[in-house]
Write an enzyme that holds these catalytic residues in place. Structure first.
Site: not given
Ligand SMILES: Nc1cc(-c2ccc3ccn(Cc4ccccn4)c3c2)[nH]n1
Length: 238
Positions: A88, A115, A167
Site C-alpha cells: 500500500p 496485514e 502510440d
Molecule cells: N495500492 C495498494 C496496494 C495495496 C495492498 C498491497 C498489498 C497488500 C497486502 C495486504 N494489504 C491490505 C492492507 C493491510 C494493512 C494495511 C494496508 N493494506 C495490501 C494492500 N493497497 N493499495
C-alpha cells in the site's frame, strides 16, 4: 518475458490470465505467466502461511519461510527475476515504471495479503510498488494492474491496430481523445464534423489537440513533466 506470481489466492488470477489481450499473449506463447500458491511451499500438515505479528496488533502477517522457499525453488535455474512486492505504501506505479519493467526478461511479483509480509521478505525485493493512494484487501489486484500495463508493452502482444493506437501519445501519459461511433447523431448529440470528414490529417490534429487540452485541464502536471523532459513537440507546445 516470464512473470512468476506468488500469492495465497491463485484463483483470483484465473480470468485475468485467460481473457482478452493478456490471455491471447499467454496462449500464443508471446509471454509466460506462472501463478504459484505460496501454500504449496509450506512444509507443515496445515500448510500455514501466516502468523500473528510479533509485538501484538491486529490481523496476521505472511510468514517468511514459504515465500523464501518459493523464491529459492523458482530461481534455481534461469535468469534471476526482478522482484516486485505490491505494497500500500510502495513507490507509485506509473507508465514510466511500466515501460522500465517491460524491458526486464523476467519478473517476480510477490502479492501481500492480511496485514502484509514479514519484513525480511523485503530482502528479496527490488521494488515495493503501490498502484495508488487507497487501501485494498491485498496485493493481487495491484499485481494484475501492473502485469496488464507491462505485458501490453511487450512487442507483438498488442495487435497491429492496437499498437497503432498505443502510440507515443497515450504512452507519454497524455489523456485520450474523445471516441465516437455510429450513429452520427444520437438523442440530439452529434459526432464532431471533423470525424465525418475523412480528412485524416485534420482528424489527427483534432485528436491531438483534444488530448492536449484534456490533459492540460485535468492533469496539468503531466504537461509540465513532458515539457521538462522535452517530450512535447513544438507544435504541441503552441
Ligand atoms: N495500492 C495498494 C496496494 C495495496 C495492498 C498491497 C498489498 C497488500 C497486502 C495486504 N494489504 C491490505 C492492507 C493491510 C494493512 C494495511 C494496508 N493494506 C495490501 C494492500 N493497497 N493499495
Amino acid at each position: 518475458m516470464r512473470i512468476d506470481v506468488l500469492t495465497v489466492l491463485p484463483g483470483l488470477f484465473d480470468c485475468f490470465l485467460k481473457e482478452g489481450v493478456i490471455g491471447k499473449a499467454i496462449s500464443s506463447g508471446k509471454v509466460e505467466v506462472k501463478v504459484h500458491n505460496i501454500r504449496d511451499f509450506t512444509t507443515d500438515k496445515h500448510r500455514v502461511v501466516d502468523d500473528v505479528p510479533y509485538g501484538g496488533g491486529p490481523g496476521m502477517v505472511l510468514k517468511p519461510e514459504p515465500i523464501f522457499r518459493a523464491y529459492d525453488e523458482l530461481t534455481k535455474e534461469g535468469e534471476k527475476p526482478y522482484v516486485l512486492l505490491t505494497e500500500p505504501w510502495g513507490e507509485k506505479f506509473n507508465q514510466e515504471m511500466a515501460v522500465e519493467l517491460s524491458k526486464k526478461p523476467r519478473l517476480m511479483i510477490i502479492c501481500g495479503r492480511y496485514e502484509g509480509v514479514d519484513e525480511r521478505v523485503k530482502s528479496l525485493v527490488d521494488r515495493e510498488v503501490s498502484i495508488g493512494d487507497y487501501v485494498l484487501t491485498g496485493g493481487e489486484l495491484p499485481a494484475m494492474v501492473i502485469m496488464d500495463a507491462v505485458l501490453r508493452l511487450i512487442p507483438g502482444v498488442l495487435g497491429n491496430l492496437e499498437s497503432l493506437r498505443a502510440d507515443s501519445f497515450s504512452d507519454r501519459g497524455l489523456l485520450g481523445y474523445p471516441n465516437y461511433t455510429r450513429p452520427a447523431e444520437f438523442r440530439g448529440m452529434k459526432v464532431p464534423e471533423v470525424l465525418l470528414s475523412g480528412h485524416h490529417k485534420k482528424i489527427e490534429s483534432w485528436r491531438k489537440e483534444q488530448s492536449l487540452r484534456k490533459t492540460l485541464e485535468r492533469r496539468p502536471e503531466i504537461i509540465e513533466n513532458l515539457k521538462r523532459k522535452g517530450l512535447l513537440t513544438k507544435e504541441e507546445l503552441e
